[in-house]
Design an enzyme around this catalytic site. Structure first.
Site, PDB file in Angstrom:
ATOM      1  CB  SER A  74      -0.907   0.019   1.230  1.00 23.61           C
ATOM      2  OG  SER A  74      -1.663  -1.161   1.316  1.00 23.61           O
TER       3      SER A  74
HETATM    4  N1  SAH Z   1      -1.145  -4.839   3.943  1.00 20.99           N
HETATM    5  C1  SAH Z   1      -0.404  -5.149   2.767  1.00 20.99           C
HETATM    6  C2  SAH Z   1      -1.187  -4.761   1.516  1.00 20.99           C
HETATM    7  C3  SAH Z   1      -1.198  -5.885   0.575  1.00 20.99           C
HETATM    8  S1  SAH Z   1      -2.331  -5.834  -0.763  1.00 20.99           S
HETATM    9  C4  SAH Z   1       0.979  -4.526   2.784  1.00 20.99           C
HETATM   10  O1  SAH Z   1       1.268  -3.748   3.716  1.00 20.99           O
HETATM   11  O2  SAH Z   1       1.808  -4.838   1.923  1.00 20.99           O
HETATM   12  C5  SAH Z   1      -3.633  -6.860  -0.198  1.00 20.99           C
HETATM   13  C6  SAH Z   1      -3.302  -8.272   0.193  1.00 20.99           C
HETATM   14  O3  SAH Z   1      -4.522  -8.888   0.562  1.00 20.99           O
HETATM   15  C7  SAH Z   1      -2.733  -9.144  -0.936  1.00 20.99           C
HETATM   16  O4  SAH Z   1      -1.531  -9.717  -0.516  1.00 20.99           O
HETATM   17  C8  SAH Z   1      -3.805 -10.195  -1.161  1.00 20.99           C
HETATM   18  O5  SAH Z   1      -3.293 -11.463  -1.509  1.00 20.99           O
HETATM   19  C9  SAH Z   1      -4.473 -10.232   0.193  1.00 20.99           C
HETATM   20  N2  SAH Z   1      -5.826 -10.788   0.197  1.00 20.99           N
HETATM   21  C10 SAH Z   1      -6.808 -10.632  -0.724  1.00 20.99           C
HETATM   22  N3  SAH Z   1      -7.902 -11.308  -0.358  1.00 20.99           N
HETATM   23  C11 SAH Z   1      -7.615 -11.904   0.828  1.00 20.99           C
HETATM   24  C12 SAH Z   1      -8.338 -12.746   1.701  1.00 20.99           C
HETATM   25  N4  SAH Z   1      -9.597 -13.136   1.447  1.00 20.99           N
HETATM   26  N5  SAH Z   1      -7.729 -13.171   2.826  1.00 20.99           N
HETATM   27  C13 SAH Z   1      -6.453 -12.814   3.114  1.00 20.99           C
HETATM   28  N6  SAH Z   1      -5.718 -12.022   2.320  1.00 20.99           N
HETATM   29  C14 SAH Z   1      -6.292 -11.570   1.195  1.00 20.99           C
END
Ligand code: SAH
Length: 225
Positions: A74
């Site tokens: 993010s």
């Molecule tokens: N908080 C993260 C942002 C990552 S983007 C950071 O600081 O880097 C969002 C993430 O959510 C992705 O890695 C994606 O695989 C995950 N995601 C999407 N759907 C999900 C679900 N149902 N359960 C767990 N993770 C999920």
């Protein structure tokens, strides 16, 4: 705040140096982030270790960056806003994050001193994030699962951050909020979502407010290796 013990090779140099982190923090301050604990955590956690080395020189730009599997780390300003939003009544004791991704947001929460639980559906991303937590000597709990179900074994949580967007609020997650606790989640269609804050009042009822618009990758169902 627990001190992050950075090995010299983790502290970075040039575009990834402490000066680069300091400049990012000043930019966040200029964009309205005023919570010193949040700014301090972002000054301390080396974001360049959460992305591929080929992109490390861009780590302290205020932008989302690809982390593989079609996912992104993010934007720092969004991490700061979501973190600041759950700190209004002090540092939350227990925090659940859905969507570990790179592990950066979870590391910021752990650096603040919260007990952090984080859930990721893509096994490969979770394995890389766990390596980073070990490198930085951060202790947090993580699980490979579909975050739609939350992590009931450790509920209730004082704060829940959802870092992937669902079309609607996920009831299983709001149910895991402690009284007085807050959930922050992007809600809406692909491309643009509202950042929603849900507070559980002491009588158990929920209060919902919108915090502006954001763009997150979608919250998907099931798990991947
Ligand atoms: N908080 C993260 C942002 C990552 S983007 C950071 O600081 O880097 C969002 C993430 O959510 C992705 O890695 C994606 O695989 C995950 N995601 C999407 N759907 C999900 C679900 N149902 N359960 C767990 N993770 C999920």
């Amino acid at each position: 705040m627990p001190r992050l013990r950075l090995r010299p090779e983790a502290a970075g140099s040039g575009m990834t140096s402490q000066r680069a982190r300091d400049r990012l923090v000043e930019r966040l301050r200029g964009a309205g982030i005023s919570n010193e604990a949040v700014l301090n955590a972002m000054r301390t956690v080396p974001r360049h270790l959460f992305i591929d080395e080929a992109l490390a020189s861009r780590a302290y730009e205020d932008t989302a960056l690809p982390i593989g599997h079609g996912q992104t780390i993010s934007q720092p300003l969004v991490v700061a806003r979501m973190t600041e939003a759950i700190l209004e009544q002090g540092i939350p004791k227990k925090v659940l994050e859905i969507g570990t991704g790179s592990g950066y947001q979870a590391a910021i929460l752990a650096a603040l001193g919260s007990e952090v639980f984080t859930v990721e559906r893509i096994g490969d991303l979770l394995r890389q994030a766990r390596k980073r937590f070990r490198l930085l000597n951060l202790h947090l709990r993580s699980k490979h699962d579909d975050g739609h179900i939350g992590w009931s074994e450790h509920a209730p949580y004082d704060a829940i951050l959802v870092t992937a967007a669902a079309a609607t609020l996920v009831d299983a997650l709001t149910e895991q909020l402690a009284p007085g606790g807050q959930l922050i989640a992007p809600v809406g269609a692909a491309g643009m979502q509202a950042l929603i804050r849900v507070t559980r009042r002491d009588d158990g009822s929920l209060n919902q407010t919108a915090m502006g618009s954001v763009i997150f990758v979608p919250l998907l169902s099931g798990t991947l290796d």
